[in-house]
Design a protein around this motif. Structure first.
Motif, PDB file in Angstrom:
ATOM      1  N   SER A  26      -5.489   3.154  -9.241  1.00  0.00           N
ATOM      2  CA  SER A  26      -6.314   3.761  -8.199  1.00  0.00           C
ATOM      3  C   SER A  26      -7.269   2.729  -7.594  1.00  0.00           C
ATOM      4  CB  SER A  26      -7.107   4.940  -8.773  1.00  0.00           C
ATOM      5  OG  SER A  26      -7.952   4.510  -9.835  1.00  0.00           O
ATOM      6  N   ARG A  27      -7.868   1.860  -8.445  1.00  0.00           N
ATOM      7  CA  ARG A  27      -8.759   0.807  -7.916  1.00  0.00           C
ATOM      8  C   ARG A  27      -7.967  -0.224  -7.126  1.00  0.00           C
ATOM      9  NH1 ARG A  27     -12.752  -2.062 -11.763  1.00  0.00           N
ATOM     10  NH2 ARG A  27     -13.186  -3.009  -9.716  1.00  0.00           N
ATOM     11  N   ALA A  28      -6.724  -0.518  -7.563  1.00  0.00           N
ATOM     12  CA  ALA A  28      -5.880  -1.433  -6.804  1.00  0.00           C
ATOM     13  C   ALA A  28      -5.603  -0.862  -5.410  1.00  0.00           C
ATOM     14  CB  ALA A  28      -4.579  -1.695  -7.545  1.00  0.00           C
ATOM     15  N   HIS A  29      -5.358   0.446  -5.359  1.00  0.00           N
ATOM     16  CA  HIS A  29      -5.129   1.119  -4.089  1.00  0.00           C
ATOM     17  C   HIS A  29      -6.339   0.973  -3.180  1.00  0.00           C
ATOM     18  CE1 HIS A  29      -3.884   4.473  -1.417  1.00  0.00           C
ATOM     19  NE2 HIS A  29      -2.650   4.077  -1.780  1.00  0.00           N
ATOM     20  N   THR A  30      -7.532   1.133  -3.749  1.00  0.00           N
ATOM     21  CA  THR A  30      -8.767   0.989  -2.969  1.00  0.00           C
ATOM     22  C   THR A  30      -8.933  -0.436  -2.451  1.00  0.00           C
ATOM     23  OG1 THR A  30      -9.818   2.719  -4.283  1.00  0.00           O
ATOM     24  CG2 THR A  30     -11.272   1.255  -3.040  1.00  0.00           C
ATOM     25  N   GLU A  31      -8.641  -1.410  -3.303  1.00  0.00           N
ATOM     26  CA  GLU A  31      -8.754  -2.817  -2.868  1.00  0.00           C
ATOM     27  C   GLU A  31      -7.782  -3.123  -1.726  1.00  0.00           C
ATOM     28  OE1 GLU A  31     -10.864  -5.189  -3.570  1.00  0.00           O
ATOM     29  OE2 GLU A  31     -11.976  -3.838  -4.891  1.00  0.00           O
ATOM     30  N   LEU A  32      -6.608  -2.543  -1.804  1.00  0.00           N
ATOM     31  CA  LEU A  32      -5.647  -2.743  -0.724  1.00  0.00           C
ATOM     32  C   LEU A  32      -6.159  -2.155   0.585  1.00  0.00           C
ATOM     33  CD1 LEU A  32      -2.190  -2.118  -2.456  1.00  0.00           C
ATOM     34  CD2 LEU A  32      -3.014  -4.242  -1.456  1.00  0.00           C
ATOM     35  N   TYR A  70       0.830  -1.212   0.000  1.00  0.00           N
ATOM     36  CA  TYR A  70       0.000   0.000   0.000  1.00  0.00           C
ATOM     37  C   TYR A  70       0.862   1.259   0.000  1.00  0.00           C
ATOM     38  CZ  TYR A  70      -3.626   3.263   1.582  1.00  0.00           C
ATOM     39  OH  TYR A  70      -4.499   4.317   1.693  1.00  0.00           O
ATOM     40  N   ARG A  71       1.978   1.233   0.747  1.00  0.00           N
ATOM     41  CA  ARG A  71       2.841   2.394   0.841  1.00  0.00           C
ATOM     42  C   ARG A  71       3.681   2.571  -0.423  1.00  0.00           C
ATOM     43  NH1 ARG A  71       5.069   1.709   7.087  1.00  0.00           N
ATOM     44  NH2 ARG A  71       3.025   2.025   8.096  1.00  0.00           N
ATOM     45  N   LEU A  72       3.948   1.448  -1.117  1.00  0.00           N
ATOM     46  CA  LEU A  72       4.752   1.529  -2.341  1.00  0.00           C
ATOM     47  C   LEU A  72       3.990   2.148  -3.506  1.00  0.00           C
ATOM     48  CD1 LEU A  72       6.587  -1.910  -2.185  1.00  0.00           C
ATOM     49  CD2 LEU A  72       7.640   0.349  -1.964  1.00  0.00           C
ATOM     50  N   LEU A  73       2.654   2.145  -3.392  1.00  0.00           N
ATOM     51  CA  LEU A  73       1.857   2.765  -4.458  1.00  0.00           C
ATOM     52  C   LEU A  73       1.704   4.244  -4.178  1.00  0.00           C
ATOM     53  CD1 LEU A  73      -0.998   0.123  -5.024  1.00  0.00           C
ATOM     54  CD2 LEU A  73       0.932   0.642  -6.528  1.00  0.00           C
ATOM     55  N   PRO A  74       1.713   5.069  -5.208  1.00  0.00           N
ATOM     56  CA  PRO A  74       1.896   4.730  -6.631  1.00  0.00           C
ATOM     57  C   PRO A  74       3.352   4.837  -7.083  1.00  0.00           C
ATOM     58  CG  PRO A  74       1.178   6.995  -6.432  1.00  0.00           C
ATOM     59  CD  PRO A  74       1.298   6.487  -5.029  1.00  0.00           C
ATOM     60  N   ALA A  75       4.283   5.131  -6.127  1.00  0.00           N
ATOM     61  CA  ALA A  75       5.660   5.432  -6.533  1.00  0.00           C
ATOM     62  C   ALA A  75       6.378   4.221  -7.106  1.00  0.00           C
ATOM     63  CB  ALA A  75       6.443   5.968  -5.323  1.00  0.00           C
ATOM     64  N   ALA A  76       6.137   3.027  -6.581  1.00  0.00           N
ATOM     65  CA  ALA A  76       6.874   1.842  -7.028  1.00  0.00           C
ATOM     66  C   ALA A  76       5.889   0.697  -7.283  1.00  0.00           C
ATOM     67  CB  ALA A  76       7.906   1.428  -5.982  1.00  0.00           C
ATOM     68  N   PRO A  77       5.115   0.775  -8.373  1.00  0.00           N
ATOM     69  CA  PRO A  77       4.102  -0.260  -8.640  1.00  0.00           C
ATOM     70  C   PRO A  77       4.707  -1.645  -8.866  1.00  0.00           C
ATOM     71  CG  PRO A  77       4.375   1.216 -10.514  1.00  0.00           C
ATOM     72  CD  PRO A  77       5.126   1.823  -9.400  1.00  0.00           C
ATOM     73  N   ALA A  78       5.923  -1.701  -9.439  1.00  0.00           N
ATOM     74  CA  ALA A  78       6.529  -3.017  -9.682  1.00  0.00           C
ATOM     75  C   ALA A  78       6.818  -3.727  -8.352  1.00  0.00           C
ATOM     76  CB  ALA A  78       7.796  -2.861 -10.505  1.00  0.00           C
ATOM     77  N   ARG A  79       7.425  -2.967  -7.378  1.00  0.00           N
ATOM     78  CA  ARG A  79       7.686  -3.554  -6.065  1.00  0.00           C
ATOM     79  C   ARG A  79       6.383  -3.945  -5.382  1.00  0.00           C
ATOM     80  NH1 ARG A  79      11.605  -2.201  -2.436  1.00  0.00           N
ATOM     81  NH2 ARG A  79      10.411  -3.607  -1.069  1.00  0.00           N
ATOM     82  N   ALA A  80       5.359  -3.105  -5.515  1.00  0.00           N
ATOM     83  CA  ALA A  80       4.064  -3.409  -4.890  1.00  0.00           C
ATOM     84  C   ALA A  80       3.475  -4.678  -5.474  1.00  0.00           C
ATOM     85  CB  ALA A  80       3.107  -2.239  -5.087  1.00  0.00           C
ATOM     86  N   SER A  81       3.587  -4.843  -6.783  1.00  0.00           N
ATOM     87  CA  SER A  81       3.055  -6.044  -7.429  1.00  0.00           C
ATOM     88  C   SER A  81       3.794  -7.283  -6.953  1.00  0.00           C
ATOM     89  CB  SER A  81       3.195  -5.897  -8.954  1.00  0.00           C
ATOM     90  OG  SER A  81       2.762  -7.082  -9.598  1.00  0.00           O
TER      91      SER A  81
END
Length: 766
Positions: free
Chosen positions: A619-625, A223-234
């Motif tokens: 943004s929807r991924a952020h909401t799901e998290l 959650y904290r890695l978004l949106p700056a580092a989407p690859a690490r978050a994934s």
């Protein structure tokens, strides 16, 4: 273990039919043996020439001795006040030794009763000292009489006193054991259920709680890695799905066991978790195989250590090390994020307290210390300690032989002790037979031949007593061999010898079935009496031989039955405990399924969805998290709540316990509760009422059905297992129920008891 209705019904029927019969037969054997030995004592003094006032005085003393002996046989005699037991033993001792002043050499004929009483009503090792003291007192009193005693007679007097005392103790314990084992059934089953709850509460914290914490940590990181580092978050979200699957297995493991933890697997998980938390890890765990439960316990230590690092510190480094030195395993988890740490940390909080209990099970210990910024958690245990089965869900920990009640004869009689005393009693009877042969008949060759026959009889009797002859023809063969060995010495002794038919009488009772065995048993006594008459034996000696034969047979049958009864009843109690635990485990599994498995399924589903949305709609991924984190926090709260409920039994928890315990005893349970919200005080009172009512059902009824009903201000427990006249029953005068009545009085309530249409109903009104 699979437990179904058939097993419970079968167990219920076996216990329902066996326990009343056990008590009746036990009392019959006990009373018959006591009266029989008293009769033999009377015959002995009459044969010694005692008559008139002296005989009358001896009869009075003998009556006192036998009456007190039967009183000491009663259930609960061991828990009498100390002064009462002292007085009864003192009176029995005086009545035993007073006749030495006028009876003559036969004064000690009833001393065995006193020796038996010492074993029945004295606690601890002192009872054996006093038991031996009775034998010594017989010897001293005999010497003080100034009679021309032969050494063999003195040996016989002491030996027979001690043998009679041990035999009376064994036989006299039969009825008490039968009653106490039944009474303790509910306590043991309840202990089994409570122990299972504590295990689940501990595992919820140690296993499932850790997994939920790890999942929450990784999702928070994503959650904290978004949106700056989407690859690490994934990447983190893909990894966390493996932890979710592990948590699901952990939840199943807690309630039933689908495998076991291992230190090797936990090492890998610890490295991944610390890396995800950006904590530098140094892990030094060699590839060693730890014995028994030790590997699993150390895996839990590692998991709890990592959990504490993540939850309670600001660590930047974590050092993990396992060292095996000789017979000691030392495992240490250290981190550099410690604040002030109290010395008694292991006694605080659920996690480290749980670890302390787990390590104690394998003979280990847990210590904590802090040095500067570093906190050290160290576990040490013997490398080869075997605490029991590797099955962490075994119920051996509360086996009947391992649990003790303070005031109970039954708890002295484990299977090993029963077997040991039976062997001593049988060997003692064999020695008595040999002493009688040496005493009554001359001739070394004849005595040796008779001794060989006694040895054969003893071996056959031991085989029959301990059920070592499985096939019917083998048991019949042993009976025939015993009979031949018993009557063969007549060829050279030419007269009945002391106790010759006792073992045969016991073998008849053990091998033959139905009423035929009692007919043959009586016929054997008649045969001994007939032989005595035909060989010109005196009337008193003929009567003594006949009664001794029948009594020896009854005693040996009784103690043989004691071995079987103790073993079977202990096994039955273990089955009940196992059944209760299995039912409790299923109930908890259903509850945890609602709390955990469904929630973890949602977390997994939402996690997959968030991974897919990350590439297209961040943004929807952020909401799901956000939703996942909210769900995880709620699940953590629910797990802590469930674990707390398992540790602190409330009224609802007591209802669940009652279901499991009664169902394990084969009693059909119906529950209908509409009590609403209960305050803490009312909840505790109703839980106590229900617990006592269930205990009374198991101890004092033959119930097949039980109904628990509740509505605002009223709790009713009914069962169909009483045989009492209809109408109200007193409550304040009864133990247990009376305590409940007084407790309810103290909170402004009352307790009512009523028998109606064959049902016993207890109602608590608040």
């Amino acid at each position: 273990m699979v437990v179904g209705p058939h097993l419970h019904g079968q167990e219920r029927d076996r216990l329902a039919s066996a326990e009343p019969r056990t008590r009746r037969v036990a009392w019959a054997v006990t009373a018959t043996v006591a009266v029989g030995y008293a009769t033999n004592s009377l015959i002995t003094v009459v044969a010694g020439g005692l008559r008139g006032a002296g005989l009358l005085a001896f009869l009075c003393c003998l009556g006192v001795v036998v009456s007190l002996q039967l009183a000491h046989y009663s259930q609960g005699a061991l828990s009498w006040p100390g002064r009462v037991r002292f007085v009864t033993l003192l009176v029995q001792g005086l009545a035993t030794f007073a006749p030495a002043a006028w009876v003559g050499p036969q004064f000690g004929a009833a001393a065995g009763f006193l020796a038996g009483s010492m074993l029945l009503v004295i606690r601890g090792g002192a009872r054996w000292v006093l038991y031996l003291a009775v034998g010594a007192a017989v010897l001293v009193a005999a010497l003080l009489q100034g009679q021309p005693w032969e050494p063999l007679n003195l040996v016989y007097a002491v030996h027979f006193t001690l043998l009679t005392g041990l035999m009376l103790y064994a036989v006299g314990s039969l009825s008490t054991i039968a009653a106490e084992l039944r009474d303790s059934r509910s306590d043991l089953v309840r202990m089994a259920v409570v122990q299972e709850r504590l295990r689940v509460a501990r595992d919820l914290h140690d296993l499932v709680g850790h997994d939920l914490s790890a999942i929450t940590l990784r999702y928070e990181l994503a959650y904290r890695l978004l949106p700056a580092a989407p690859a690490r978050a994934s990447e983190e979200m893909r990894h966390v799905l493996d932890v979710v699957r592990q948590a699901t297995v952990g939840a199943q493991f807690v309630t039933g066991g689908y495998g076991r933890m291992s230190l090797a697997e936990e090492k890998t998980d610890a490295a991944a978790t610390l890396s995800a938390a950006q904590i530098e890890a140094g892990i030094r765990i060699p590839d060693v195989t730890l014995a028994g439960r030790l590997d699993e316990v150390m895996a839990v230590v590692l998991r709890e250590g990592i959990t504490n690092v993540l939850r309670h510190s600001k660590a930047q480094q974590c050092q993990i090390e396992l060292v095996v030195e000789g017979d000691t395993v030392r495992f240490q988890v250290a981190n550099d994020g410690a604040d002030a740490v109290p010395d008694d940390l292991t006694a605080r909080g659920d996690g480290l307290g749980n670890l302390t209990a787990r390590l104690a099970e394998v003979g280990g210990r847990l210590t904590t210390r802090s040095e500067g910024d570093w906190f050290y958690l160290t576990a040490e245990a013997p490398a080869r300690h075997q605490a029991g089965s590797s099955d962490r869900h075994s119920t051996d920990g509360f086996s009947p032989t391992g649990w003790t009640r303070e005031a109970g004869v039954a708890q002295r009689w484990g299977p090993k002790m029963a077997s040991g005393i039976v062997v001593v009693v049988l060997a003692g009877y064999a020695v008595t037979m040999l002493l009688n042969i040496v005493w009554m008949y001359s001739g070394a060759a004849g005595a040796l031949g008779a001794a060989a026959c006694v040895a054969i009889m003893l071996v056959m009797q031991l085989l029959l007593t301990f059920g070592l002859l499985r096939k019917p023809w083998m048991r019949w063969a042993a009976l025939l061999v015993e009979a031949a060995a018993a009557f063969l010495p007549l060829a050279w002794l030419h007269a009945p010898w002391g106790g010759m038919g006792g073992f045969v009488a016991a073998a008849v009772l053990l091998v033959v079935t139905g009423m035929v065995r009692w007919v043959l048993y009586a016929a054997l006594g008649g045969a001994v009496l007939t032989l005595a008459v035909l060989t010109g034996t005196s009337v008193s000696m003929g009567a003594w031989l006949t009664i001794s034969t029948l009594l020896t047979g009854l005693v040996v049958y009784g103690v043989s039955w004691l071995v079987t009864m103790v073993a079977e009843t202990h096994a039955a109690r273990s089955e009940l405990a196992h059944a209760a635990v299995e039912r409790e485990r299923l109930r908890m599994a259903r509850q945890l399924n609602d709390v955990l498995v469904d929630g973890l399924s949602q977390v997994a589903l939402k996690g997959v969805l968030a991974c897919r949305l990350l590439g297209t709609t961040p943004s929807r991924a952020h909401t799901e998290l956000e939703r996942i984190l909210e769900l995880l926090r709620r699940m953590l709260s629910d797990v802590r709540h469930v674990a707390s409920d398992y540790r602190n039994i409330s009224f609802i928890g007591e209802v669940d316990s009652a279901r499991a315990i009664l169902a394990a005893a084969g009693i059909e349970v119906t529950v209908d509760l509409r009590l609403g919200t209960l305050d803490k005080k009312t909840d505790a009172v109703l839980a106590t009422v229900l617990r006592e009512a269930v205990t009374n059902i198991l101890r004092h009824s033959t119930a097949r059905r039980c109904v628990i009903e509740g509505e605002d201000g009223r709790l009713t427990i009914r069962n169909d297992g009483v045989e009492l006249p209809p109408g109200p029953r007193p409550v304040h005068s009864q133990h247990g129920v009376g305590d409940l009545a007084r407790r309810l009085d103290g909170v402004g309530g009352r307790l009512e008891a009523l028998v109606e249409d064959g049902w016993f109903k207890v109602t608590a009104l608040l």
